[in-house]
Scaffold this motif. Sequence first.
Motif, PDB file in Angstrom:
ATOM      1  N   ALA A   7      97.291  22.358  89.944  1.00  0.00           N
ATOM      2  CA  ALA A   7      96.661  21.041  89.427  1.00  0.00           C
ATOM      3  C   ALA A   7      96.014  21.568  87.899  1.00  0.00           C
ATOM      4  O   ALA A   7      96.042  20.712  87.264  1.00  0.00           O
ATOM      5  N   VAL A   8      95.499  22.613  87.857  1.00  0.00           N
ATOM      6  CA  VAL A   8      94.732  23.029  86.498  1.00  0.00           C
ATOM      7  C   VAL A   8      95.889  22.915  85.317  1.00  0.00           C
ATOM      8  O   VAL A   8      95.461  22.324  84.361  1.00  0.00           O
ATOM      9  N   ARG A   9      96.959  23.620  85.825  1.00  0.00           N
ATOM     10  CA  ARG A   9      97.968  23.584  84.798  1.00  0.00           C
ATOM     11  C   ARG A   9      98.625  22.259  84.378  1.00  0.00           C
ATOM     12  O   ARG A   9      98.776  21.907  83.246  1.00  0.00           O
ATOM     13  N   VAL A  10      98.714  21.198  85.436  1.00  0.00           N
ATOM     14  CA  VAL A  10      99.496  19.812  85.386  1.00  0.00           C
ATOM     15  C   VAL A  10      98.354  19.300  84.400  1.00  0.00           C
ATOM     16  O   VAL A  10      98.773  18.680  83.405  1.00  0.00           O
ATOM     17  N   HIS A  11      97.101  19.509  84.904  1.00  0.00           N
ATOM     18  CA  HIS A  11      96.185  18.535  84.210  1.00  0.00           C
ATOM     19  C   HIS A  11      95.932  19.010  82.717  1.00  0.00           C
ATOM     20  O   HIS A  11      95.804  17.955  81.780  1.00  0.00           O
ATOM     21  N   LYS A  12      95.816  20.036  82.569  1.00  0.00           N
ATOM     22  CA  LYS A  12      95.647  20.840  81.127  1.00  0.00           C
ATOM     23  C   LYS A  12      96.917  20.277  80.111  1.00  0.00           C
ATOM     24  O   LYS A  12      96.498  19.726  79.049  1.00  0.00           O
ATOM     25  N   TRP A  13      98.187  20.670  80.479  1.00  0.00           N
ATOM     26  CA  TRP A  13      99.062  20.429  79.551  1.00  0.00           C
ATOM     27  C   TRP A  13      99.710  18.863  79.422  1.00  0.00           C
ATOM     28  O   TRP A  13      99.899  18.649  78.579  1.00  0.00           O
ATOM     29  N   LEU A  14      99.436  18.029  80.462  1.00  0.00           N
ATOM     30  CA  LEU A  14      99.645  16.689  80.334  1.00  0.00           C
ATOM     31  C   LEU A  14      98.703  16.031  79.703  1.00  0.00           C
ATOM     32  O   LEU A  14      98.967  15.247  78.819  1.00  0.00           O
ATOM     33  N   ALA A  15      97.289  16.498  79.910  1.00  0.00           N
ATOM     34  CA  ALA A  15      96.227  15.934  79.095  1.00  0.00           C
ATOM     35  C   ALA A  15      96.538  16.119  77.458  1.00  0.00           C
ATOM     36  O   ALA A  15      96.216  15.191  76.794  1.00  0.00           O
ATOM     37  N   LEU A  16      97.024  17.356  77.251  1.00  0.00           N
ATOM     38  CA  LEU A  16      97.258  17.695  75.662  1.00  0.00           C
ATOM     39  C   LEU A  16      98.526  16.869  75.133  1.00  0.00           C
ATOM     40  O   LEU A  16      98.312  16.566  74.030  1.00  0.00           O
ATOM     41  N   LEU A  17      99.384  16.675  76.046  1.00  0.00           N
ATOM     42  CA  LEU A  17     100.665  15.683  75.680  1.00  0.00           C
ATOM     43  C   LEU A  17     100.259  14.277  75.405  1.00  0.00           C
ATOM     44  O   LEU A  17     100.694  13.562  74.350  1.00  0.00           O
ATOM     45  N   ILE A  18      99.386  13.706  76.354  1.00  0.00           N
ATOM     46  CA  ILE A  18      99.269  12.133  76.233  1.00  0.00           C
ATOM     47  C   ILE A  18      97.850  11.867  76.085  1.00  0.00           C
ATOM     48  O   ILE A  18      97.270  10.822  76.092  1.00  0.00           O
ATOM     49  N   GLY A  19      96.892  13.053  75.747  1.00  0.00           N
ATOM     50  CA  GLY A  19      95.425  12.667  75.611  1.00  0.00           C
ATOM     51  C   GLY A  19      94.983  11.582  74.627  1.00  0.00           C
ATOM     52  O   GLY A  19      94.282  10.716  74.775  1.00  0.00           O
ATOM     53  N   ALA A  20      95.911  11.569  73.646  1.00  0.00           N
ATOM     54  CA  ALA A  20      95.387  10.967  72.565  1.00  0.00           C
ATOM     55  C   ALA A  20      95.768   9.316  72.818  1.00  0.00           C
ATOM     56  O   ALA A  20      95.066   8.518  72.764  1.00  0.00           O
ATOM     57  N   GLN A  21      96.919   9.080  73.601  1.00  0.00           N
ATOM     58  CA  GLN A  21      97.416   7.871  74.079  1.00  0.00           C
ATOM     59  C   GLN A  21      96.243   7.322  74.901  1.00  0.00           C
ATOM     60  O   GLN A  21      96.243   5.990  75.090  1.00  0.00           O
ATOM     61  N   VAL A  22      95.941   8.133  75.867  1.00  0.00           N
ATOM     62  CA  VAL A  22      94.823   7.667  76.887  1.00  0.00           C
ATOM     63  C   VAL A  22      93.634   7.270  76.306  1.00  0.00           C
ATOM     64  O   VAL A  22      93.091   6.171  76.501  1.00  0.00           O
ATOM     65  N   MET A  23      93.320   7.752  75.178  1.00  0.00           N
ATOM     66  CA  MET A  23      92.201   7.471  74.520  1.00  0.00           C
ATOM     67  C   MET A  23      92.281   6.215  73.683  1.00  0.00           C
ATOM     68  O   MET A  23      91.411   5.217  73.777  1.00  0.00           O
ATOM     69  N   LEU A  24      93.637   5.706  73.327  1.00  0.00           N
ATOM     70  CA  LEU A  24      94.030   4.540  72.507  1.00  0.00           C
ATOM     71  C   LEU A  24      93.847   3.453  73.627  1.00  0.00           C
ATOM     72  O   LEU A  24      93.624   2.453  73.492  1.00  0.00           O
ATOM     73  N   TRP A  25      94.541   3.914  75.082  1.00  0.00           N
ATOM     74  CA  TRP A  25      94.276   2.883  76.058  1.00  0.00           C
ATOM     75  C   TRP A  25      92.911   2.363  76.205  1.00  0.00           C
ATOM     76  O   TRP A  25      92.658   1.279  76.532  1.00  0.00           O
ATOM     77  N   LEU A  26      91.977   3.254  76.225  1.00  0.00           N
ATOM     78  CA  LEU A  26      90.562   3.176  76.642  1.00  0.00           C
ATOM     79  C   LEU A  26      90.048   2.292  75.499  1.00  0.00           C
ATOM     80  O   LEU A  26      89.246   1.295  75.798  1.00  0.00           O
ATOM     81  N   LEU A  27      90.061   2.786  74.228  1.00  0.00           N
ATOM     82  CA  LEU A  27      89.622   1.999  73.195  1.00  0.00           C
ATOM     83  C   LEU A  27      90.148   0.693  73.013  1.00  0.00           C
ATOM     84  O   LEU A  27      89.511  -0.479  72.769  1.00  0.00           O
ATOM     85  N   GLY A  28      91.425   0.369  73.101  1.00  0.00           N
ATOM     86  CA  GLY A  28      92.138  -1.019  73.173  1.00  0.00           C
ATOM     87  C   GLY A  28      91.664  -1.774  74.359  1.00  0.00           C
ATOM     88  O   GLY A  28      91.257  -2.827  74.253  1.00  0.00           O
ATOM     89  N   GLY A  29      91.503  -1.188  75.435  1.00  0.00           N
ATOM     90  CA  GLY A  29      90.682  -2.026  76.441  1.00  0.00           C
ATOM     91  C   GLY A  29      89.542  -2.527  76.352  1.00  0.00           C
ATOM     92  O   GLY A  29      89.056  -3.657  76.615  1.00  0.00           O
ATOM     93  N   LEU A  30      88.665  -1.500  75.582  1.00  0.00           N
ATOM     94  CA  LEU A  30      87.167  -1.991  75.406  1.00  0.00           C
ATOM     95  C   LEU A  30      87.216  -2.872  74.305  1.00  0.00           C
ATOM     96  O   LEU A  30      86.334  -4.018  74.385  1.00  0.00           O
ATOM     97  N   VAL A  31      87.881  -2.851  73.171  1.00  0.00           N
ATOM     98  CA  VAL A  31      88.079  -3.795  72.057  1.00  0.00           C
ATOM     99  C   VAL A  31      88.229  -5.304  72.754  1.00  0.00           C
ATOM    100  O   VAL A  31      87.822  -6.243  72.481  1.00  0.00           O
ATOM    101  N   MET A  32      89.585  -5.221  73.532  1.00  0.00           N
ATOM    102  CA  MET A  32      90.144  -6.468  74.008  1.00  0.00           C
ATOM    103  C   MET A  32      89.147  -7.232  74.708  1.00  0.00           C
ATOM    104  O   MET A  32      89.110  -8.412  74.930  1.00  0.00           O
ATOM    105  N   SER A  33      88.452  -6.399  75.590  1.00  0.00           N
ATOM    106  CA  SER A  33      87.664  -7.143  76.615  1.00  0.00           C
ATOM    107  C   SER A  33      86.349  -7.469  75.773  1.00  0.00           C
ATOM    108  O   SER A  33      85.676  -8.538  76.369  1.00  0.00           O
TER     109      SER A  33
END
Length: 238
Positions: A7-33
Amino acid sequence: MMILRTAVRVHKWLALLIGAQVMLWLLGGLVMSALPIERVRGEHNIASHPPLSATPETLVALTDAVQAAGLEAIDEAVLTAVTGEPTWRLRHGDLTVLVSARNGQRLSPVNESLARAIANHDFVPEANIESARLLNDPPSEYGPGGPVWQIVFADVNNTRLYVDPDNGLVRARRSDTWRIFDFFWRLHVMDYDDGADFNHPLLIISASLGVMVALAGLVILFFRMRRSVQLWRKTRQA
């Protein structure tokens, strides 16, 4: 434990892979709401007018209106108001024609003067029209193809109304607020062209990876909370 290490490996490497997009999802959701959707759509600037009131004897008969429109037959006839004046909107197939119900004058295709009048009649704030252009190839913010009248107002929000030259309807209302919303919407759905496609493989794969990151995080949280509880119990017993 094997499950925790995985779980630690999956969480770490996938977070590195799509972490920026997750931040954009959260930021976009904040702005649009945070942006009121009626302001994004420009609905708060739509003028309110009383219903059309006219007596039949003062109006051009439908048969005369059809003749003035140059149509042999019609599929639909609607008595409506254009800039507050009674107007016949006649449709035959894909062709729509406007005819004044006051004097029988054909009004479509809408000219610049009428397009400006329609935009002014629709818009609440007292702002001057900066430009009026008939666009055969309108920008992507409009959506459908041309031709269409683009009426730009000199207000603080750079409001742009798009008037259909055939039926005189305001087809779209755009502004700087709309552009901000649209920018974050495109980032949110990962469609950087026109933001119209939110079922494409890139978004589906990224969302799936995001779910896997979240699930791996929950597994890590479960084991670490269980360890914390065990340590607390030992400390309490001691």
